[in-house]
Design a protein around this motif. Sequence first.
Motif, PDB file in Angstrom:
ATOM      1  N   LYS A  16      42.452  71.184  22.536  1.00 47.02           N
ATOM      2  CA  LYS A  16      43.407  70.105  22.268  1.00 47.02           C
ATOM      3  C   LYS A  16      42.754  69.022  21.413  1.00 47.02           C
ATOM      4  O   LYS A  16      43.361  68.499  20.471  1.00 47.02           O
ATOM      5  N   ILE A  17      41.512  68.692  21.718  1.00 45.96           N
ATOM      6  CA  ILE A  17      40.767  67.703  20.944  1.00 45.96           C
ATOM      7  C   ILE A  17      40.565  68.194  19.512  1.00 45.96           C
ATOM      8  O   ILE A  17      40.760  67.437  18.556  1.00 45.96           O
ATOM      9  N   ARG A  19      42.405  70.307  17.819  1.00 43.28           N
ATOM     10  CA  ARG A  19      43.694  70.262  17.110  1.00 43.28           C
ATOM     11  C   ARG A  19      44.063  68.817  16.747  1.00 43.28           C
ATOM     12  O   ARG A  19      44.618  68.556  15.677  1.00 43.28           O
ATOM     13  N   PHE A  20      43.739  67.874  17.624  1.00 38.57           N
ATOM     14  CA  PHE A  20      43.970  66.453  17.344  1.00 38.57           C
ATOM     15  C   PHE A  20      43.147  66.010  16.133  1.00 38.57           C
ATOM     16  O   PHE A  20      43.655  65.323  15.238  1.00 38.57           O
ATOM     17  N   ASP A  23      44.716  67.522  12.995  1.00 39.61           N
ATOM     18  CA  ASP A  23      45.933  66.811  12.592  1.00 39.61           C
ATOM     19  C   ASP A  23      45.606  65.439  12.012  1.00 39.61           C
ATOM     20  O   ASP A  23      46.197  65.017  11.010  1.00 39.61           O
ATOM     21  N   THR A  24      44.654  64.736  12.637  1.00 33.86           N
ATOM     22  CA  THR A  24      44.253  63.408  12.167  1.00 33.86           C
ATOM     23  C   THR A  24      43.722  63.472  10.744  1.00 33.86           C
ATOM     24  O   THR A  24      44.105  62.659   9.883  1.00 33.86           O
ATOM     25  N   GLU A 157      43.578  63.206  32.114  1.00 33.71           N
ATOM     26  CA  GLU A 157      42.846  63.121  30.854  1.00 33.71           C
ATOM     27  C   GLU A 157      42.022  61.839  30.825  1.00 33.71           C
ATOM     28  O   GLU A 157      42.547  60.762  31.058  1.00 33.71           O
ATOM     29  N   THR A 159      40.062  61.505  27.974  1.00 34.96           N
ATOM     30  CA  THR A 159      39.843  61.394  26.532  1.00 34.96           C
ATOM     31  C   THR A 159      40.498  60.126  25.986  1.00 34.96           C
ATOM     32  O   THR A 159      41.676  59.882  26.222  1.00 34.96           O
ATOM     33  N   TRP A 161      41.874  58.866  22.936  1.00 31.10           N
ATOM     34  CA  TRP A 161      42.341  59.433  21.668  1.00 31.10           C
ATOM     35  C   TRP A 161      42.153  58.475  20.496  1.00 31.10           C
ATOM     36  O   TRP A 161      41.815  58.905  19.388  1.00 31.10           O
ATOM     37  N   GLU A 162      42.355  57.196  20.714  1.00 30.19           N
ATOM     38  CA  GLU A 162      42.225  56.231  19.620  1.00 30.19           C
ATOM     39  C   GLU A 162      40.763  56.090  19.182  1.00 30.19           C
ATOM     40  O   GLU A 162      40.472  56.061  17.986  1.00 30.19           O
ATOM     41  N   ARG A 165      39.890  59.208  17.238  1.00 32.21           N
ATOM     42  CA  ARG A 165      40.474  59.157  15.898  1.00 32.21           C
ATOM     43  C   ARG A 165      39.632  58.269  14.979  1.00 32.21           C
ATOM     44  O   ARG A 165      39.289  58.666  13.863  1.00 32.21           O
TER      45      ARG A 165
END
Length: 180
Positions: A16-17, A19-20, A23-24, A157, A159, A161-162, A165
Amino acid sequence: MSILIAYGTIEGQTGKIARFINDTLREQGYEVDLLDTSDSSRDVDWEGLDQVILAGSVHEHSHPKGFEVFVYANRRELSALPTLLCSVSLNAAFDEGHEDARGYVSDLKARNELTTKQDLLVAGALHAAQYDYYSTQVLQHVLLRGKPYDPHASEHEFTDWEVLRQEVLEFAKTCAPHPA
């Protein structure tokens, strides 16, 4: 600019990370190739790659075997390119676990003769629905004792995410100019 993201996952959070991250970077105009290191049938074309991002989960003090095989088999190519290593672990979620999390990174790099430009400790997730009774007890009474966690939740979770990123975009920008 072309970036390879190679990842190894056990329970799915590192996938998942990855893929994130994919996408980023695509949203910012980067050309990205996503590779699951458990797919041993896929070869990497190192020509034209500008950067590499490695993402590997940690379970029982080490990264997945297929991930480590990929890293070792490609250590020269990885060391020749700006490489970001994202080590995903539960220990990365807590200040008192950072020393252990850094140890996982040091051990991986030493075992596989890997040199990276940057290492990033990434907090993982709990997927309690996948754990047996013994694993749940160890998790609850040893690893997470006194930490914010609902033992009745099937997933949690950690993680950020921000932060992930921002770190990934900063790495991409510092290693090569932003795509047009």
